[in-house]
Design a protein around this motif. Structure first.
Motif, PDB file in Angstrom:
ATOM      1  N   SER A   4       0.827  -1.207   0.000  1.00  0.00           N
ATOM      2  CA  SER A   4       0.000   0.000   0.000  1.00  0.00           C
ATOM      3  C   SER A   4       0.861   1.256   0.000  1.00  0.00           C
ATOM      4  O   SER A   4       0.578   2.221  -0.720  1.00  0.00           O
ATOM      5  N   GLY A 101     -15.435   0.559  -4.114  1.00  0.00           N
ATOM      6  CA  GLY A 101     -14.121  -0.031  -4.375  1.00  0.00           C
ATOM      7  C   GLY A 101     -13.775  -1.075  -3.330  1.00  0.00           C
ATOM      8  O   GLY A 101     -12.960  -1.967  -3.578  1.00  0.00           O
ATOM      9  N   TYR A 105      -8.238  -0.493  -4.337  1.00  0.00           N
ATOM     10  CA  TYR A 105      -7.943   0.861  -4.806  1.00  0.00           C
ATOM     11  C   TYR A 105      -7.421   0.911  -6.241  1.00  0.00           C
ATOM     12  O   TYR A 105      -7.722   1.836  -6.982  1.00  0.00           O
ATOM     13  N   SER A 106      -6.636  -0.074  -6.650  1.00  0.00           N
ATOM     14  CA  SER A 106      -6.044  -0.014  -7.992  1.00  0.00           C
ATOM     15  C   SER A 106      -7.116  -0.120  -9.075  1.00  0.00           C
ATOM     16  O   SER A 106      -7.175   0.714  -9.996  1.00  0.00           O
ATOM     17  N   ALA A 109      -9.923   2.825  -8.745  1.00  0.00           N
ATOM     18  CA  ALA A 109      -9.394   4.137  -9.120  1.00  0.00           C
ATOM     19  C   ALA A 109      -9.311   4.293 -10.627  1.00  0.00           C
ATOM     20  O   ALA A 109      -9.682   5.331 -11.185  1.00  0.00           O
ATOM     21  N   LEU A 125      -8.895   6.226  -5.148  1.00  0.00           N
ATOM     22  CA  LEU A 125      -7.587   5.663  -4.808  1.00  0.00           C
ATOM     23  C   LEU A 125      -7.261   5.906  -3.335  1.00  0.00           C
ATOM     24  O   LEU A 125      -6.912   4.982  -2.596  1.00  0.00           O
ATOM     25  N   SER A 127      -9.274   6.911  -0.759  1.00  0.00           N
ATOM     26  CA  SER A 127     -10.217   6.376   0.227  1.00  0.00           C
ATOM     27  C   SER A 127     -10.113   4.863   0.353  1.00  0.00           C
ATOM     28  O   SER A 127     -10.168   4.313   1.467  1.00  0.00           O
ATOM     29  N   ASN A 128      -9.945   4.174  -0.773  1.00  0.00           N
ATOM     30  CA  ASN A 128      -9.855   2.711  -0.717  1.00  0.00           C
ATOM     31  C   ASN A 128      -8.501   2.245  -0.192  1.00  0.00           C
ATOM     32  O   ASN A 128      -8.413   1.214   0.473  1.00  0.00           O
ATOM     33  N   MET A 129      -7.465   3.016  -0.468  1.00  0.00           N
ATOM     34  CA  MET A 129      -6.162   2.700   0.124  1.00  0.00           C
ATOM     35  C   MET A 129      -6.219   2.912   1.641  1.00  0.00           C
ATOM     36  O   MET A 129      -5.658   2.119   2.418  1.00  0.00           O
TER      37      MET A 129
END
Length: 200
Positions: A4, A101, A105-106, A109, A125, A127-129
């Protein structure tokens, strides 16, 4: 967690290089995500197809009750993001899309970068990371105080990969199969839900 931070560093590096014009203009004028997205979907398909047994083995063992866990993650995330959407300066659809998501994230995004624009893609990207990193940090606490299934749900799509080792350690090896099954179904739901939001 290491992966991450690597992705986050690459993301920040890309912003800085583009902002200070240290990259060729061709990278700024052409949208390469049009090529990256199909390639990513191809490899997602390979990953699911290569471990397709993980879909029906837990169903055979735990019956249909096991499906309730990913469904709770999916619908819970959608409901919460819909409820908090008034707090942000974006539409409810965009807020739900970002939340859909589920930590992936990948993929999310790039999907939203193409469908909703760079700003929404960047928000997806980050928020999900953040969801993945937060899950990694709080899984032991959730397992201890909120039950053994709560870390799996909190991990979202990452319960099949990056958060799986700490889920196994905190919840016990008997929850590995449930975590993998959960991750596969939530992974599959990401492109489906986002596509439904923007194509229909």
């Amino acid at each position: 967690m290491k992966s991450s931070f690597i992705i986050l560093c690459c993301f920040i590096t890309g912003i800085l290089l583009a902002y200070y014009r240290y990259v060729p203009d061709i990278f700024l004028t052409y949208d390469y995500s049009n090529y990256i997205l199909p390639v990513m979907m191809f490899f997602v398909g390979i990953g699911i197809g290569g471990d397709i047994k993980s879909l029906y083995v837990p169903i055979k063992k735990y019956k249909l009750k096991i499906i309730l866990i990913p469904l709770a993650t999916i619908f819970g995330s959608i409901i919460i993001t819909a409820l908090i959407s008034p707090l942000f300066d974006i539409t409810t659809k965009e807020t739900i899309a970002i939340g859909s998501g589920f930590g992936y994230y990948s993929l999310s995004a790039i999907f939203l970068n193409k469908l909703a624009g760079y700003e929404i893609g960047m928000m997806a990207l980050i928020s999900n990371m953040t969801r993945e990193i937060t899950a990694l940090l709080f899984i032991p606490i959730l397992a201890r105080y909120c039950g053994k299934l709560s870390p799996i749900s909190a991990a979202g799509a990452t319960s099949i990969d990056t958060t799986l080792p700490i889920i196994a350690k905190s919840c016990g090896e008997q929850f590995i199969v449930i975590s993998i099954f959960h991750g596969i179904l939530v992974d599959i739901s990401v492109p489906i839900i986002i596509s439904l939001l923007y194509y229909f």
